[in-house]
Motif scaffolding. Structure first.
Motif, PDB file in Angstrom:
ATOM      1  N   PHE A  37       0.839  -1.198   0.000  1.00 53.10           N
ATOM      2  CA  PHE A  37       0.000   0.000   0.000  1.00 53.10           C
ATOM      3  C   PHE A  37       0.873   1.247   0.000  1.00 53.10           C
ATOM      4  O   PHE A  37       1.954   1.264   0.588  1.00 53.10           O
ATOM      5  N   TYR A  38       0.373   2.286  -0.679  1.00 54.66           N
ATOM      6  CA  TYR A  38       1.013   3.595  -0.681  1.00 54.66           C
ATOM      7  C   TYR A  38       0.172   4.555   0.151  1.00 54.66           C
ATOM      8  O   TYR A  38      -1.054   4.547   0.071  1.00 54.66           O
ATOM      9  N   ILE A  39       0.849   5.404   0.918  1.00 57.03           N
ATOM     10  CA  ILE A  39       0.193   6.511   1.603  1.00 57.03           C
ATOM     11  C   ILE A  39       0.362   7.728   0.699  1.00 57.03           C
ATOM     12  O   ILE A  39       1.480   8.111   0.363  1.00 57.03           O
ATOM     13  N   LEU A  40      -0.771   8.309   0.288  1.00 52.49           N
ATOM     14  CA  LEU A  40      -0.786   9.420  -0.671  1.00 52.49           C
ATOM     15  C   LEU A  40      -1.699  10.535  -0.178  1.00 52.49           C
ATOM     16  O   LEU A  40      -2.649  10.284   0.566  1.00 52.49           O
ATOM     17  N   TRP A  41      -1.436  11.738  -0.657  1.00 55.53           N
ATOM     18  CA  TRP A  41      -2.303  12.879  -0.371  1.00 55.53           C
ATOM     19  C   TRP A  41      -3.367  12.978  -1.458  1.00 55.53           C
ATOM     20  O   TRP A  41      -3.076  12.879  -2.641  1.00 55.53           O
ATOM     21  N   SER A  42      -4.622  13.178  -1.056  1.00 53.05           N
ATOM     22  CA  SER A  42      -5.720  13.367  -2.004  1.00 53.05           C
ATOM     23  C   SER A  42      -6.221  14.799  -1.930  1.00 53.05           C
ATOM     24  O   SER A  42      -6.735  15.230  -0.897  1.00 53.05           O
ATOM     25  N   ASP A  43      -6.080  15.518  -3.049  1.00 48.49           N
ATOM     26  CA  ASP A  43      -6.658  16.865  -3.112  1.00 48.49           C
ATOM     27  C   ASP A  43      -8.178  16.800  -3.076  1.00 48.49           C
ATOM     28  O   ASP A  43      -8.825  17.677  -2.522  1.00 48.49           O
ATOM     29  N   TYR A  44      -8.751  15.766  -3.700  1.00 53.66           N
ATOM     30  CA  TYR A  44     -10.210  15.628  -3.730  1.00 53.66           C
ATOM     31  C   TYR A  44     -10.797  15.587  -2.322  1.00 53.66           C
ATOM     32  O   TYR A  44     -11.824  16.202  -2.055  1.00 53.66           O
ATOM     33  N   GLN A  45     -10.162  14.827  -1.445  1.00 52.79           N
ATOM     34  CA  GLN A  45     -10.691  14.637  -0.100  1.00 52.79           C
ATOM     35  C   GLN A  45      -9.980  15.501   0.947  1.00 52.79           C
ATOM     36  O   GLN A  45     -10.349  15.471   2.113  1.00 52.79           O
ATOM     37  N   GLU A  46      -8.940  16.215   0.508  1.00 56.73           N
ATOM     38  CA  GLU A  46      -8.121  17.018   1.420  1.00 56.73           C
ATOM     39  C   GLU A  46      -7.683  16.186   2.614  1.00 56.73           C
ATOM     40  O   GLU A  46      -7.818  16.578   3.777  1.00 56.73           O
ATOM     41  N   SER A  47      -7.149  15.006   2.288  1.00 57.54           N
ATOM     42  CA  SER A  47      -6.747  14.076   3.325  1.00 57.54           C
ATOM     43  C   SER A  47      -5.672  13.141   2.779  1.00 57.54           C
ATOM     44  O   SER A  47      -5.514  12.985   1.572  1.00 57.54           O
ATOM     45  N   VAL A  48      -4.986  12.508   3.691  1.00 60.04           N
ATOM     46  CA  VAL A  48      -4.028  11.473   3.358  1.00 60.04           C
ATOM     47  C   VAL A  48      -4.741  10.134   3.532  1.00 60.04           C
ATOM     48  O   VAL A  48      -5.606   9.997   4.400  1.00 60.04           O
ATOM     49  N   ALA A  49      -4.412   9.169   2.668  1.00 56.14           N
ATOM     50  CA  ALA A  49      -5.065   7.865   2.761  1.00 56.14           C
ATOM     51  C   ALA A  49      -4.155   6.787   2.185  1.00 56.14           C
ATOM     52  O   ALA A  49      -3.195   7.071   1.472  1.00 56.14           O
ATOM     53  N   MET A  50      -4.515   5.547   2.480  1.00 49.05           N
ATOM     54  CA  MET A  50      -3.753   4.390   2.024  1.00 49.05           C
ATOM     55  C   MET A  50      -4.449   3.776   0.813  1.00 49.05           C
ATOM     56  O   MET A  50      -5.658   3.560   0.823  1.00 49.05           O
ATOM     57  N   PHE A  51      -3.661   3.499  -0.244  1.00 49.95           N
ATOM     58  CA  PHE A  51      -4.188   2.941  -1.487  1.00 49.95           C
ATOM     59  C   PHE A  51      -3.370   1.721  -1.882  1.00 49.95           C
ATOM     60  O   PHE A  51      -2.156   1.691  -1.707  1.00 49.95           O
ATOM     61  N   SER A  52      -4.023   0.743  -2.487  1.00 50.83           N
ATOM     62  CA  SER A  52      -3.334  -0.442  -2.982  1.00 50.83           C
ATOM     63  C   SER A  52      -2.339  -0.047  -4.065  1.00 50.83           C
ATOM     64  O   SER A  52      -2.679   0.689  -4.998  1.00 50.83           O
ATOM     65  N   ALA A  53      -1.132  -0.567  -3.961  1.00 45.78           N
ATOM     66  CA  ALA A  53      -0.110  -0.302  -4.975  1.00 45.78           C
ATOM     67  C   ALA A  53      -0.521  -0.862  -6.332  1.00 45.78           C
ATOM     68  O   ALA A  53      -0.027  -0.405  -7.366  1.00 45.78           O
ATOM     69  N   ASN A  54      -1.434  -1.831  -6.346  1.00 46.52           N
ATOM     70  CA  ASN A  54      -1.901  -2.424  -7.598  1.00 46.52           C
ATOM     71  C   ASN A  54      -2.591  -1.424  -8.517  1.00 46.52           C
ATOM     72  O   ASN A  54      -2.710  -1.672  -9.717  1.00 46.52           O
ATOM     73  N   ASP A  55      -3.062  -0.305  -7.966  1.00 48.87           N
ATOM     74  CA  ASP A  55      -3.778   0.696  -8.756  1.00 48.87           C
ATOM     75  C   ASP A  55      -2.845   1.720  -9.407  1.00 48.87           C
ATOM     76  O   ASP A  55      -3.308   2.617 -10.103  1.00 48.87           O
ATOM     77  N   PHE A  56      -1.535   1.588  -9.176  1.00 49.08           N
ATOM     78  CA  PHE A  56      -0.577   2.609  -9.606  1.00 49.08           C
ATOM     79  C   PHE A  56       0.596   1.998 -10.360  1.00 49.08           C
ATOM     80  O   PHE A  56       0.961   0.848 -10.142  1.00 49.08           O
ATOM     81  N   SER A  57       1.170   2.802 -11.240  1.00 49.28           N
ATOM     82  CA  SER A  57       2.439   2.428 -11.864  1.00 49.28           C
ATOM     83  C   SER A  57       3.516   3.338 -11.282  1.00 49.28           C
ATOM     84  O   SER A  57       3.247   4.473 -10.882  1.00 49.28           O
TER      85      SER A  57
END
Length: 131
Positions: A37-57
């Motif tokens: 999982f990657y921890i990323l900042w989301s401008d849409y939600q104005e929050s940091v969250a964890m996302f599956s690495a499978n969704d990213f290159s």
């Protein structure tokens, strides 16, 4: 490390990050039973969250100079700023603790500065909003 979103995963990440957006990875977590999982900042939600690495290159695989390696009790690992590994840091941050927010913003800014000069969306260069 820079990643680009390639697909919307099972957690409906479309409401968090647009497709093809390139982002600075703030932390990486590897859980043996669940995956990477990657921890990323989301401008849409104005929050940091964890996302599956499978969704990213991976766009750039250089690791942040801010990261340290921590092993977890379940045999996993975390690459993260050391300050974020302190007990209750994430709980305090999500409860809007001002000290945790200051620590988050400082580390966020330092990691984004490592990528200054790269052609990244401007959203990756701004600090999260202060409450």
């Amino acid at each position: 490390m820079i990643v680009a979103k390639e697909k919307n995963g099972i957690h409906n990440s479309a409401t968090w990050i647009p497709l093809e957006q390139e982002l600075v990875v703030l932390s990486i977590q590897v859980h043996p039973a669940q995956g990477i999982f990657y921890i990323l900042w989301s401008d849409y939600q104005e929050s940091v969250a964890m996302f599956s690495a499978n969704d990213f290159s991976i766009v750039d695989n250089r690791l942040s100079n801010r990261w340290v390696l921590s092993m977890t009790e379940d045999g996993g690992m975390i690459l993260s700023p050391s300050a974020w590994l302190e007990n209750d840091f994430w709980n305090n941050y999500h409860e809007e603790d001002p000290v945790a927010n200051e620590i988050f913003q400082r580390e966020f800014e330092l990691m984004v500065k490592e990528w200054d000069g790269m052609d990244l969306p401007s959203s990756n260069r701004k600090q999260p909003p202060v409450d």
